[in-house]
Design a protein around this motif. Structure first.
Motif, mmCIF file in Angstrom:
data_model
loop_
_atom_site.group_PDB
_atom_site.id
_atom_site.type_symbol
_atom_site.label_atom_id
_atom_site.label_comp_id
_atom_site.label_asym_id
_atom_site.label_seq_id
_atom_site.Cartn_x
_atom_site.Cartn_y
_atom_site.Cartn_z
ATOM 1 N N ARG A 14 0.864 -1.271 0.310
ATOM 2 C CA ARG A 14 0.230 -0.143 -0.369
ATOM 3 C C ARG A 14 0.945 1.595 -0.398
ATOM 4 O O ARG A 14 0.706 2.717 -1.014
ATOM 5 C CB ARG A 14 -1.226 -0.225 1.308
ATOM 6 C CG ARG A 14 -1.965 0.512 0.903
ATOM 7 C CD ARG A 14 -2.938 0.517 2.549
ATOM 8 N NE ARG A 14 -3.605 1.898 1.835
ATOM 9 C CZ ARG A 14 -5.112 2.450 1.756
ATOM 10 N NH1 ARG A 14 -5.226 1.492 1.299
ATOM 11 N NH2 ARG A 14 -5.414 3.315 2.448
ATOM 12 N N TYR A 50 2.266 1.259 -3.561
ATOM 13 C CA TYR A 50 1.153 2.133 -4.389
ATOM 14 C C TYR A 50 1.587 3.765 -3.496
ATOM 15 O O TYR A 50 1.143 4.805 -4.827
ATOM 16 C CB TYR A 50 -0.497 1.514 -3.886
ATOM 17 C CG TYR A 50 -1.851 2.171 -4.193
ATOM 18 C CD1 TYR A 50 -1.743 2.161 -5.241
ATOM 19 C CD2 TYR A 50 -2.211 2.924 -3.270
ATOM 20 C CE1 TYR A 50 -2.883 3.250 -6.135
ATOM 21 C CE2 TYR A 50 -3.411 4.115 -3.600
ATOM 22 C CZ TYR A 50 -3.823 3.685 -4.676
ATOM 23 O OH TYR A 50 -4.958 4.250 -4.968
ATOM 24 N N ILE A 79 -12.883 -5.342 -11.983
ATOM 25 C CA ILE A 79 -12.130 -5.689 -11.067
ATOM 26 C C ILE A 79 -12.888 -5.321 -9.289
ATOM 27 O O ILE A 79 -12.756 -5.901 -8.361
ATOM 28 C CB ILE A 79 -10.323 -5.404 -10.806
ATOM 29 C CG1 ILE A 79 -10.218 -5.830 -11.793
ATOM 30 C CG2 ILE A 79 -9.626 -5.256 -9.684
ATOM 31 C CD1 ILE A 79 -8.600 -5.336 -12.351
ATOM 32 N N GLU A 80 -12.628 -3.573 -9.506
ATOM 33 C CA GLU A 80 -12.995 -3.506 -8.323
ATOM 34 C C GLU A 80 -14.922 -3.119 -7.733
ATOM 35 O O GLU A 80 -15.679 -3.173 -6.862
ATOM 36 C CB GLU A 80 -13.049 -1.816 -7.832
ATOM 37 C CG GLU A 80 -11.155 -1.385 -8.195
ATOM 38 C CD GLU A 80 -11.232 -1.584 -6.225
ATOM 39 O OE1 GLU A 80 -12.119 -1.213 -5.533
ATOM 40 O OE2 GLU A 80 -10.094 -1.450 -6.683
ATOM 41 N N THR A 97 -9.127 -2.348 -3.738
ATOM 42 C CA THR A 97 -8.539 -3.330 -3.659
ATOM 43 C C THR A 97 -6.939 -3.463 -4.004
ATOM 44 O O THR A 97 -7.133 -2.629 -4.589
ATOM 45 C CB THR A 97 -9.816 -4.607 -4.595
ATOM 46 O OG1 THR A 97 -9.021 -4.622 -6.438
ATOM 47 C CG2 THR A 97 -11.235 -4.188 -4.160
ATOM 48 N N ALA A 98 -6.249 -4.622 -3.512
ATOM 49 C CA ALA A 98 -4.450 -4.438 -3.917
ATOM 50 C C ALA A 98 -4.595 -4.640 -5.311
ATOM 51 O O ALA A 98 -3.633 -4.228 -5.883
ATOM 52 C CB ALA A 98 -4.013 -5.968 -3.448
ATOM 53 N N PHE A 99 -5.357 -5.559 -5.822
ATOM 54 C CA PHE A 99 -5.198 -5.710 -7.551
ATOM 55 C C PHE A 99 -5.616 -4.384 -8.200
ATOM 56 O O PHE A 99 -5.295 -4.196 -9.310
ATOM 57 C CB PHE A 99 -6.781 -6.498 -7.766
ATOM 58 C CG PHE A 99 -5.835 -7.725 -9.653
ATOM 59 C CD1 PHE A 99 -5.220 -7.569 -9.621
ATOM 60 C CD2 PHE A 99 -6.916 -7.544 -10.365
ATOM 61 C CE1 PHE A 99 -4.511 -8.196 -10.898
ATOM 62 C CE2 PHE A 99 -6.690 -7.832 -11.851
ATOM 63 C CZ PHE A 99 -5.047 -8.404 -12.228
ATOM 64 N N GLY A 100 -6.516 -4.280 -7.942
ATOM 65 C CA GLY A 100 -6.714 -3.024 -8.625
ATOM 66 C C GLY A 100 -6.292 -1.961 -8.233
ATOM 67 O O GLY A 100 -5.855 -1.116 -8.980
ATOM 68 N N GLN A 101 -5.219 -1.621 -6.875
ATOM 69 C CA GLN A 101 -4.316 -0.991 -6.851
ATOM 70 C C GLN A 101 -3.271 -1.198 -8.354
ATOM 71 O O GLN A 101 -2.369 0.108 -8.190
ATOM 72 C CB GLN A 101 -3.697 -0.456 -5.791
ATOM 73 C CG GLN A 101 -5.281 0.177 -4.657
ATOM 74 C CD GLN A 101 -4.316 0.320 -3.278
ATOM 75 O OE1 GLN A 101 -3.409 -0.244 -2.558
ATOM 76 N NE2 GLN A 101 -5.650 0.772 -2.625
ATOM 77 N N LEU A 102 -2.469 -1.852 -8.106
ATOM 78 C CA LEU A 102 -1.878 -2.486 -9.225
ATOM 79 C C LEU A 102 -2.151 -1.760 -9.763
ATOM 80 O O LEU A 102 -1.139 -1.762 -10.699
ATOM 81 C CB LEU A 102 -1.624 -4.136 -9.243
ATOM 82 C CG LEU A 102 -0.489 -5.151 -9.438
ATOM 83 C CD1 LEU A 102 1.014 -4.364 -9.404
ATOM 84 C CD2 LEU A 102 -0.644 -6.212 -9.664
ATOM 85 N N ILE A 103 -3.543 -2.417 -10.929
ATOM 86 C CA ILE A 103 -3.932 -1.611 -11.970
ATOM 87 C C ILE A 103 -3.966 -0.424 -12.058
ATOM 88 O O ILE A 103 -3.555 0.102 -13.133
ATOM 89 C CB ILE A 103 -5.108 -2.185 -12.618
ATOM 90 C CG1 ILE A 103 -5.181 -3.921 -12.155
ATOM 91 C CG2 ILE A 103 -5.365 -1.965 -13.806
ATOM 92 C CD1 ILE A 103 -4.499 -4.687 -13.843
#
Lengths: 272, 272, 272, 272
Positions: free
Chosen positions: B185, B188, C173-174, C206-212
């Motif tokens: 996080r 990010y 995703i989100e 979400t973690a994946f959302g933040q990755l994208i």
């Protein structure tokens, strides 16, 4: 026997510090994987959900890597003639700082989070991958960056002074009730605004404050062109100066194309 | 008869895969409209208000387009000699992924939202419009982008490593109470800050954290000049090499300097 | 008599549409002041506090300016031979749209806020100040912008398509619980993110959302170099083509400096 | 005796206004330290926690610096022949404004925060460090900035007009309920958006508003290339003119092309 020890030491030095032999390359790849895994472990461990579920496994993994890194650290000291040269080098200090917290965490409970310092090890990735070489098919790139370093430093210094002055002005205008509770905080806000980051955790509320903020924003939007202009022109200049320096043996004319076989001024053959 | 079938197949190939004939162009235009409509339908359907009012109509429209796309998919397989070449190509996979979810939604209720994958079809727009050709009056543009691709990749990789390190440092400084609940996080957040996006959903609260944040912002503001400088200089370089079109009357070599009196390849005199 | 009317009309045309005579310049300055005042009035009136205190005075001021603008509108129609040419021109439509709402506000109460359309009049400022001329000491600037217009349009179109696709992916995703309630809204978020604006009104949870999201940000941070590179190289190119085209009368060599009196190749005198 | 007084005055002028002598340099360094300390004191004092703990000590430090600055101010007036020239100069006014508030704070309690104006003194840092000289190993940098100043001013003026128009349009679309309570506030929002700052304190809520906002963002993302392009091309141009330093042996004219064999001013042969 002393000679033999030296040979063994030389071999070790070759493997650890260089990457020309097969063993050296294998060592580098293993080190790279170990660094990336250790950073991954530390990152995962900091996520609460994962820590609860896989905390024990991650801890074991971290201990294995810590021991490996400790071994590497000792071998690096052994393999070099002047150990102090490594210990107090940039990477030596990073290696130490990224290995010791795990040991400290046995004795001092609060220090465990310092294990995160292991992320500093990522810097070694640049060394292992020798990224500079990858960029530097034209070494010009690095040259241009070095040439413009001073100018960009002056520019950023100028930006900083500007932010201190503008932040102070905003502190006087907006005051603590609108979030500008102190000058350092207002300067922080000015930096957030001028660099066009704009968190919005602090934002002007008075009409006059919003006016000044608008000026800062437009300023930040406009002067971003300065570092860009510096680097662009430096890179263009650098490559212009990298013409072929070969001179014609007959008329002495230079500035030939790289693939020229004959002088373009007098027609004599050029030596290749 | 087999010959006739081949002819028919060739014709189909010409229409679907090429755009030189009148029919081929008509096919492309219809496909373009169908793609844009299908994306529009999917977008509208995702809006609750519109879904309630026009859901039924949109559903019918989507089914019509799905059937059309299925037909296109089958025809593309039929029209090509090696169907596997299309099926496993980039566009083949996209076509499949964007058509199948509608059928799946009959059997599995939860999968309906996957219909949104149809948006991937928009990528085909680039192919139909052959935008590259539109840009490429000077093909230099694409050349410059390709030449700087490696450098920019290294730059972005450098930015990423920087963000991981800075994010980890911020995790240690700010801690979970201020929103920096885990290292991923925090990383990010570092990316959000360095790229000057600055959502403000996570923002530093401690004085020291704000100091580091300021450094990251000024850094991000400064190093955005790097990719810009790379592309700018690359584009300037590319066009500089395209100045003189004079060819040697003896050996036909071109790319001479503007002031060349003799061919730099064979030494013949050049006509001015 | 008809002749005399034409003369009067010509005179009026000169004053209103041109700026070469003294009267024409005076007219332009008055118009400039009127436009700026009217925009200022409209802006002030929209502020509640000021509206309460000075509403009446501002209203009178606006009426005076409205009547002046109406007069100008009528005169512009009278002074031109083909009134339709003015009425349906870009500025004709703006003049109409910025004058009529004040009259409408007598009959329809809700339409008063449309008076704000007067701000469109600011566009005329560009014409009055003839800013293009101010920039264009080197006309290259405008040339470079025109030359890169197509490329930048393609680039922005590419950015838009990218945002639609990435927005759709984020919607999947989100989902609605995290603020990504519909695809258009997700696309809006993708644009906010890719352009590095980053309001933070919608942000991935979400973690994946933040990755994208991180990928989108780094992408946006990297590809901002493209339009910059296009314009930079275009401007550099344009000026490169503005070398001196004078050729030596003796040896025919060109590319001389602008202030060269003798050929730099054979030493002959150049004709000035 | 009058002569001696003049000599003393000259000496003082040398120390305070110049930096060529040893004493002049020492004076500058002390002034630099005093300015930085005073800014630091003011910043620290504005932080509540520090004010509570160390307020008294900081106050004493500020008084010492205020007296030093007052002395400097008086000496600057004494050392110059025409005091009014200093008093009403840019730095004279700043020196006055940054010294007086501390004295005022004895009599008027509310004015204490004005002490923060001392931050303006930071501008003198630029003069002391003579940063311009540091940048200007190539004076081209400053030249390029001056040459592009007019163009960038026009660009920023264009951006401002655009923001007024777009802000007004958004005021009509979104209205007060969504935070766009007045036109100035909407214009402020438009600036925040176009410059890609994006606080998020005001953000569009209607679908149409978000559409317009998207257009503004993409516009802002695209036209940031304009100032960058201006400066980049200006800097490239400037340096292109500074390549050859060879002077003609006959007339001394320089600025010849690299491949010139004869002086382009007088026709004499150039030595290679």
């Amino acid at each position: 026997m002393r000679n033999q020890r030296n040979k063994w030491k030389e071999k070790l030095h070759e493997i650890i510090y260089e990457a020309d032999t097969r063993e050296g390359k294998v060592f580098d790849v293993i080190l790279l994987i170990a660094i990336l895994s250790s950073v991954l472990f530390v990152m995962l461990e900091s996520v609460d959900d994962i820590q609860v579920k896989y905390g024990a496994a991650l801890n074991i993994g971290e201990w294995i890597l810590t021991i490996l890194f400790s071994l590497e650290y000792i071998l690096r000291i052994v393999a070099i003639n002047k150990p102090s040269k490594y210990i107090f080098s940039f990477y030596g200090i990073i290696d130490f700082l990224s290995t010791i917290p795990k040991y400290l965490s046995i004795f001092f409970i609060g220090t465990h989070s310092l294990v995160a310092l292991r992320a500093l090890r990522l810097l070694r990735v640049f060394r292992i991958l020798k990224l500079a070489r990858f960029i530097g098919e034209s070494n010009n790139f690095v040259k241009a960056l070095k040439a413009s370093k001073a100018k960009i430093a002056v520019f950023l210094f100028f930006v900083l002074i500007l932010c201190i002055i503008l932040g102070t002005v905003m502190y006087l205008i907006e005051g603590g009730d609108n979030g500008f509770t102190s000058i350092p905080r207002s300067v922080y806000w000015a930096i957030v605004t001028l660099t066009t980051v704009g968190y919005g955790d602090i934002a002007p509320h008075t009409a006059f404050g919003q006016l000044i903020a608008s000026v800062i924003m437009i300023l930040g939007y406009g002067i971003i062109a300065v570092p860009t202009g510096i680097i662009s022109s430096e890179m263009t200049k650098t490559q212009d100066l990298h013409l072929n320096t070969q001179a014609c043996p007959n008329c002495g004319e230079d500035g030939h194309d790289d693939d020229a076989a004959f002088c373009n001024h007098c027609g004599s053959k050029l030596h290749n």
